[in-house]
Design a protein around this motif. Structure first.
Motif, short mmCIF file in Angstrom:
data_model
loop_
_atom_site.label_atom_id
_atom_site.label_comp_id
_atom_site.label_asym_id
_atom_site.label_seq_id
_atom_site.Cartn_x
_atom_site.Cartn_y
_atom_site.Cartn_z
N HIS A 55 -4.43 14.36 4.33
CA HIS A 55 -5.42 13.28 4.32
C HIS A 55 -6.05 13.19 5.72
O HIS A 55 -5.33 13.12 6.72
N PRO A 56 -7.40 13.18 5.79
CA PRO A 56 -8.05 13.21 7.11
C PRO A 56 -7.72 12.01 8.00
O PRO A 56 -7.76 12.14 9.23
N VAL A 57 -7.37 10.86 7.42
CA VAL A 57 -7.09 9.68 8.25
C VAL A 57 -5.91 9.93 9.19
O VAL A 57 -5.84 9.37 10.28
N LEU A 58 -5.01 10.82 8.79
CA LEU A 58 -3.83 11.11 9.61
C LEU A 58 -4.17 11.96 10.83
O LEU A 58 -3.41 11.99 11.79
N ALA A 59 -5.29 12.66 10.77
CA ALA A 59 -5.68 13.55 11.86
C ALA A 59 -6.71 12.91 12.80
O ALA A 59 -7.08 13.50 13.81
N ALA A 60 -7.13 11.70 12.48
CA ALA A 60 -8.16 11.02 13.28
C ALA A 60 -7.52 10.10 14.31
O ALA A 60 -6.44 9.55 14.07
N TRP A 102 6.26 6.41 -3.54
CA TRP A 102 5.52 5.52 -2.62
C TRP A 102 4.43 6.28 -1.86
O TRP A 102 3.74 5.70 -1.05
N ASN A 103 4.29 7.58 -2.13
CA ASN A 103 3.23 8.35 -1.47
C ASN A 103 1.99 8.41 -2.35
O ASN A 103 2.08 8.33 -3.57
N PRO A 110 0.82 -1.21 0.00
CA PRO A 110 0.00 0.00 0.00
C PRO A 110 0.85 1.26 0.00
O PRO A 110 1.92 1.30 0.60
N LYS A 111 0.37 2.28 -0.71
CA LYS A 111 1.06 3.57 -0.73
C LYS A 111 0.83 4.31 0.59
O LYS A 111 -0.10 4.01 1.33
N PRO A 160 -2.67 4.31 10.06
CA PRO A 160 -3.30 5.45 9.36
C PRO A 160 -2.48 5.94 8.17
O PRO A 160 -3.03 6.48 7.21
N GLN A 161 -1.17 5.70 8.20
CA GLN A 161 -0.31 6.14 7.10
C GLN A 161 -0.52 5.32 5.83
O GLN A 161 -0.07 5.73 4.76
N VAL A 162 -1.15 4.16 5.95
CA VAL A 162 -1.55 3.43 4.74
C VAL A 162 -3.07 3.50 4.58
O VAL A 162 -3.67 2.66 3.92
N GLY A 163 -3.67 4.53 5.20
CA GLY A 163 -5.08 4.81 4.99
C GLY A 163 -6.03 3.99 5.84
O GLY A 163 -7.23 3.99 5.59
#
Ligand code: ZN
Length: 173
Positions: A13-18, A168-169, A6-7, A52-55
């Motif tokens: 990206h909101p997943v990083l703030a949750a 990779w991002n 996974p990238k 969260p870094q891979v979503g």
């Protein structure tokens, strides 16, 4: 195996703030996520990576990180809690989700993380030096916090301008 790992998502990206959800199912899917995260971390030459870094908003991180003696520490923690100790230490810190820039940040010189592994078995990891920094950085991710959130606002703005995503991002938008 499904091919490419996974990238890694970047700041914005909101997943990083949750706050990441606690893991409750210790099944094959969790094992696959941990394996995938090790692969993504290796591709990006990282020393740690949080789900969260891979979503994925789940309380899991992996690490492959040296300490101040050069000893290599490699593992994963699910549903971690952290306790820090020792004097504050300033050192450069970066993040695969803030690709490019590094900045000096002060953190306690020691940390103990308690949680479970991919099978649900209790584990405890204690680190000092750079490894302690890594454990704190990854646990922060699971609380929705990036290292730049601990920097003064003007420095944070400069860091964001210096960002340079790699192949990779995955960049939001
Ligand atoms: Zn990070």
């Amino acid at each position: 195996m499904t091919g490419a790992p996974p990238k890694i998502v970047v700041v914005g990206h909101p997943v990083l703030a949750a706050r990441a959800e606690p893991v409750s199912e210790f099944d094959d899917a969790l094992g696959r996520l941990v394996d995938d995260m090790f692969e993504s971390m290796a591709v990006a030459n990282g020393v740690g990576l949080a789900a969260p870094q891979v979503g994925r908003s789940l309380a899991v991180f992996v690490y492959d990180c040296p300490d101040e003696t050069g000893a290599r520490h490699r593992g994963h923690v699910v549903n971690p809690t952290i306790e820090t100790f020792g004097e504050p230490e300033a050192a450069d810190e970066g993040c695969l989700s803030v690709p490019g820039p590094y900045r000096e940040l002060e953190r306690p010189s020691g940390a103990t993380v308690r949680g479970v592994d991919r099978t649900g078995k209790p584990i405890e990891v204690t680190g000092t030096g750079f490894f302690a920094r890594c454990l704190q950085h990854e646990t922060d991710h699971l609380a929705g916090m990036l290292f730049i959130d601990r920097l003064p606002r003007n420095i944070r703005r400069r860091v964001l301008r210096e960002m340079e995503p790699y192949e990779w991002n995955v960049v939001p938008g």
